[in-house]
Design a protein around this motif. Structure first.
Motif, PDB file in Angstrom:
ATOM      1  N   GLU A  22       0.835  -1.200   0.000  1.00 17.25           N
ATOM      2  CA  GLU A  22       0.000   0.000   0.000  1.00 17.25           C
ATOM      3  C   GLU A  22       0.873   1.255   0.000  1.00 17.25           C
ATOM      4  OE1 GLU A  22      -3.581  -2.064   2.611  1.00 17.25           O
ATOM      5  OE2 GLU A  22      -2.298  -0.576   3.563  1.00 17.25           O
ATOM      6  N   GLN A  23       0.539   2.190  -0.848  1.00 22.37           N
ATOM      7  CA  GLN A  23       1.236   3.473  -0.874  1.00 22.37           C
ATOM      8  C   GLN A  23       0.286   4.544  -1.386  1.00 22.37           C
ATOM      9  OE1 GLN A  23       4.827   3.126  -3.163  1.00 22.37           O
ATOM     10  NE2 GLN A  23       3.819   2.242  -4.923  1.00 22.37           N
ATOM     11  N   GLY A  24       0.613   5.791  -1.107  1.00 22.11           N
ATOM     12  CA  GLY A  24      -0.236   6.879  -1.557  1.00 22.11           C
ATOM     13  C   GLY A  24       0.016   8.148  -0.766  1.00 22.11           C
ATOM     14  N   VAL A  25      -0.787   9.163  -1.077  1.00 23.43           N
ATOM     15  CA  VAL A  25      -0.659  10.471  -0.435  1.00 23.43           C
ATOM     16  C   VAL A  25      -1.909  10.725   0.388  1.00 23.43           C
ATOM     17  CG1 VAL A  25      -0.417  12.959  -0.799  1.00 23.43           C
ATOM     18  CG2 VAL A  25       0.756  11.344  -2.326  1.00 23.43           C
ATOM     19  N   VAL A  26      -1.705  11.100   1.646  1.00 26.96           N
ATOM     20  CA  VAL A  26      -2.802  11.501   2.525  1.00 26.96           C
ATOM     21  C   VAL A  26      -2.744  13.019   2.616  1.00 26.96           C
ATOM     22  CG1 VAL A  26      -3.861  11.276   4.795  1.00 26.96           C
ATOM     23  CG2 VAL A  26      -2.491   9.386   3.862  1.00 26.96           C
TER      24      VAL A  26
END
Length: 89
Positions: A22-26
């Motif tokens: 899981e990866q991404g921008v919050v």
């Protein structure tokens, strides 16, 4: 004056998120008070992964900001703060 970090959020990648890729921008909406502390933290845009979102909120609680000044007086202000979880970092 612009709001800047004095102490950046100590971002800790959740182990389960790392293992699951899981990866991404919050994107967080942070109410920074007159002393530079985050008084309220809301998720403006989710990463799509609840574990990453919660880790971002937890990390932001420990951040410290240079207070926002208007005519030399420190003011409470909302800021947008993106926190990125990237497995390559």
């Amino acid at each position: 004056s612009a709001v800047r970090y004095l102490v950046e959020p100590p971002l800790a990648y959740p182990r389960a998120s790392r293992e699951l890729g899981e990866q991404g921008v919050v994107r967080l909406k942070v109410l920074v008070d007159e002393t530079g502390r985050p008084r309220d933290i809301e998720i403006a845009k989710s990463s799509g992964y609840p574990r990453l979102d919660q880790a971002a909120v937890s990390a932001m609680r420990a951040a410290r900001f240079q207070p926002h000044l208007e005519e030399g007086v420190a003011r409470t202000v909302w800021v947008l703060a993106p926190l990125t979880f990237n497995l390559e970092d």
